[in-house]
Design a protein around this motif. Sequence first.
Motif, PDB file in Angstrom:
ATOM      1  N   PRO A   1       5.975  -2.120   2.952  1.00  0.00           N
ATOM      2  CA  PRO A   1       6.729  -1.162   2.137  1.00  0.00           C
ATOM      3  C   PRO A   1       7.562  -1.841   1.051  1.00  0.00           C
ATOM      4  O   PRO A   1       7.712  -1.307  -0.046  1.00  0.00           O
ATOM      5  N   THR A   2       8.077  -3.052   1.346  1.00  0.00           N
ATOM      6  CA  THR A   2       8.833  -3.800   0.338  1.00  0.00           C
ATOM      7  C   THR A   2       7.912  -4.283  -0.780  1.00  0.00           C
ATOM      8  O   THR A   2       8.272  -4.240  -1.964  1.00  0.00           O
ATOM      9  N   VAL A   3       6.704  -4.726  -0.409  1.00  0.00           N
ATOM     10  CA  VAL A   3       5.717  -5.152  -1.409  1.00  0.00           C
ATOM     11  C   VAL A   3       5.331  -3.975  -2.297  1.00  0.00           C
ATOM     12  O   VAL A   3       5.284  -4.097  -3.535  1.00  0.00           O
ATOM     13  N   LEU A   4       5.079  -2.826  -1.699  1.00  0.00           N
ATOM     14  CA  LEU A   4       4.711  -1.643  -2.478  1.00  0.00           C
ATOM     15  C   LEU A   4       5.861  -1.212  -3.382  1.00  0.00           C
ATOM     16  O   LEU A   4       5.640  -0.677  -4.477  1.00  0.00           O
ATOM     17  N   GLY A   5       7.097  -1.450  -2.925  1.00  0.00           N
ATOM     18  CA  GLY A   5       8.250  -1.160  -3.773  1.00  0.00           C
ATOM     19  C   GLY A   5       8.277  -2.043  -5.003  1.00  0.00           C
ATOM     20  O   GLY A   5       8.657  -1.598  -6.096  1.00  0.00           O
ATOM     21  N   LEU A   6       7.877  -3.303  -4.857  1.00  0.00           N
ATOM     22  CA  LEU A   6       7.807  -4.211  -6.008  1.00  0.00           C
ATOM     23  C   LEU A   6       6.765  -3.747  -7.022  1.00  0.00           C
ATOM     24  O   LEU A   6       6.876  -4.032  -8.224  1.00  0.00           O
ATOM     25  N   LEU A   7       5.745  -3.025  -6.535  1.00  0.00           N
ATOM     26  CA  LEU A   7       4.709  -2.508  -7.435  1.00  0.00           C
ATOM     27  C   LEU A   7       5.124  -1.201  -8.100  1.00  0.00           C
ATOM     28  O   LEU A   7       4.384  -0.684  -8.961  1.00  0.00           O
ATOM     29  N   ASN A   8       6.280  -0.650  -7.685  1.00  0.00           N
ATOM     30  CA  ASN A   8       6.787   0.623  -8.240  1.00  0.00           C
ATOM     31  C   ASN A   8       5.801   1.771  -8.016  1.00  0.00           C
ATOM     32  O   ASN A   8       5.685   2.667  -8.867  1.00  0.00           O
ATOM     33  N   TRP A   9       5.133   1.774  -6.877  1.00  0.00           N
ATOM     34  CA  TRP A   9       4.108   2.788  -6.645  1.00  0.00           C
ATOM     35  C   TRP A   9       4.682   4.061  -6.022  1.00  0.00           C
ATOM     36  O   TRP A   9       5.602   4.011  -5.190  1.00  0.00           O
ATOM     37  N   ASN A  10       4.113   5.173  -6.427  1.00  0.00           N
ATOM     38  CA  ASN A  10       4.362   6.460  -5.786  1.00  0.00           C
ATOM     39  C   ASN A  10       3.220   6.704  -4.795  1.00  0.00           C
ATOM     40  O   ASN A  10       2.041   6.653  -5.175  1.00  0.00           O
ATOM     41  N   TYR A  11       3.564   6.973  -3.562  1.00  0.00           N
ATOM     42  CA  TYR A  11       2.517   7.179  -2.554  1.00  0.00           C
ATOM     43  C   TYR A  11       3.092   7.933  -1.359  1.00  0.00           C
ATOM     44  O   TYR A  11       4.304   8.157  -1.266  1.00  0.00           O
ATOM     45  N   GLN A  12       2.226   8.319  -0.475  1.00  0.00           N
ATOM     46  CA  GLN A  12       2.620   9.045   0.736  1.00  0.00           C
ATOM     47  C   GLN A  12       2.351   8.157   1.948  1.00  0.00           C
ATOM     48  O   GLN A  12       1.345   7.450   1.999  1.00  0.00           O
ATOM     49  N   THR A  13       3.252   8.189   2.932  1.00  0.00           N
ATOM     50  CA  THR A  13       3.098   7.310   4.086  1.00  0.00           C
ATOM     51  C   THR A  13       3.543   7.978   5.381  1.00  0.00           C
ATOM     52  O   THR A  13       4.412   8.859   5.373  1.00  0.00           O
ATOM     53  N   LEU A  14       2.927   7.549   6.475  1.00  0.00           N
ATOM     54  CA  LEU A  14       3.372   7.926   7.814  1.00  0.00           C
ATOM     55  C   LEU A  14       4.090   6.761   8.497  1.00  0.00           C
ATOM     56  O   LEU A  14       4.505   6.870   9.651  1.00  0.00           O
TER      57      LEU A  14
END
Length: 647
Positions: free
Chosen positions: A541-554
């Motif tokens: 989740p921290t890596v995806l935050g660095l990518l500034n991505w919008n996404y859905q997660t469980l």
Amino acid sequence: MRKFLSSIPARFALVAFCLFLAFSLLSRFALFLSAWREISFDLSLPEAFAVGMGYDVASAIFAAAPWLLLGILMPGKWLQKRWMKYLLAGLAVIYCGLLIFITTAEWFFWEEFGARFNFIAVDYLIWTQEVWGNISESYPMAAILPGILLLAISVVYGLRKMGLFNFMENAPTSLHHRLSALAILLLIPFLTTRLVSQSAIPTFGNQYHLEIAKNGCWSFFAAFKQMELDYQRWYLELPGNAALSATKRMLVTENEKAYSDLTEDLSRTIHSDKDEKDWNIILVCMESMSGDFMSYTGNKERLTPNLDRLAENSIFFENLYATGTRTVRGMEALTLNLPPTPGQAIIYRPEGTNLKTTFGPFLDRDYDCGFFYGGDGRFDFMNRYFSTAGCRVVDSNAWKKSDTTFKTAWGACDEDLFNKAISEADKDFSKGKPFNFFCMTTSNHRPYDFPAGRIDLTPADRRAGAVKYADWAIGDFIAKASGKPWFGRTLFVIVSDHCASSAGKEDIDVTKYRIPGIIYNPGLIGKKKITKLASQIDVMPTVLGLLNWNYQTLGYGFDYLSPAIESVPERSFVSNYQKIAMITRNSMTILKPNKKHSSYNCLLETGELSFMDHNTEKYHSLLHDTTAYYQSASWLFGSGKLKRNAQ
């Protein structure tokens, strides 16, 4: 009864029973001596031995059953024939050899894992190719096996000299004796499994006492039978939908909103106002790389100069904890971002396919997602898990012969793995395709063998040599990758699957779970030390935050670089198959089978525990939150909500 006990079936079974019991007692005493520094010499120690004797007796009854059957079927007159005496002696040698082999195997297993046979031992039986290769490379089997045979022959010879064979062979047996023996044989599984259950073992404050109270054979078959522990049946629960609503509340932050108002919908939408990055990701999951090996925990041996350098120039999780003690458990945490549900890792279970993982957002953006492994990825069902998650599998079965320059039973050395990943990254770059690779290393695993000439240590240095080579391979990988045109747009995520050892005297020894977590590329991101307590489930989740991505997660993980993380209480999740726990900076709350639990004040640096006052608001709050997290995570998997096609 006295006449029956003098019959051939009874005497056969009695001798086999006593032999099994003797070896079990010998094994327990040897393991006790091995761990005496960790043993608590209090009243719970004799209790552990007494409980252990009960399991030894139950196991010995099962071990004697084939001999009881042999006595039932054996015509009495055959026992007077010379050929039958030799056959009986041969069977006795095989039986004693198995007992000696099991005792020896338990010693080595205890030496490595600090536990009786468990799920790991079951894996070792199923995956014979990798495991037998590992054992043969780690131990002098050419000397051990003949030694076991020689010792078994010596034991049987001694038994014959003592007159036990005459005791077995010279006994009257009638049809009534045989029918009585048959009735006992049929009752053994029914009575023993109902009177003795491994879940009934008392709770011990010292983990070693719990292991001493077990019988290795019994615990092996218990683990084989029960890969998953049903949460509702065995663990503390909150009523109704309280666990789901509490979890939903705890997971929501300023930029991680609930997808819907439905209580049974735990999905969140992750939102960023910044422009998305299309950076590549190479995640290296390092085998058994404990934080204790690195300088940030105070290690002065200089075994990891490359990792230490990367840690100083990266986003570094300084207080990161693994969720479990197995590779598949680490993989599960890094890709599902869920607390560890009790029993085997989800990857291992039959239902652990086609799940919503961290690869989903990458697949939605047309990334090439790949699982790289230098061994056979069918081990622990890794290929099944990653392929059904949308990854292409690049294990040793997909490699060319020339791709491997050095290998052990577990697979190619780490540098071969990294060279393969670089080669595949080159191909993707030439096609203009972004990539997300998950690379699982093997070199820091017994037998701790690696190519010569890389470091100033050798395989004779065992774990220290393997650690230093694994570190060298990481340094070599980064150096080679830095010369590639795709390097400037690639984040390198380096994290361990679990620690090198999980054995400890406490219920759960938190010092055996601290691992490094590195996100590296100075050209893309700055350096920062994350000191907040974190879990493996928070890395991606921290890596995806660095990518500034919008996404859905469980997933239950958080972006530790988001300003909203300041409002999230510090917590991490750890487990050891049956026990599941949540730790904070100063506490540990453990959930155990049979609806039991323990709450402690905990010093993370030393692992020291002291019982928490049950009459405090803190105690009740921590127990509530721990239960909510684990109950909801177990429900999420069991309900099928994790499936990729689930709504």
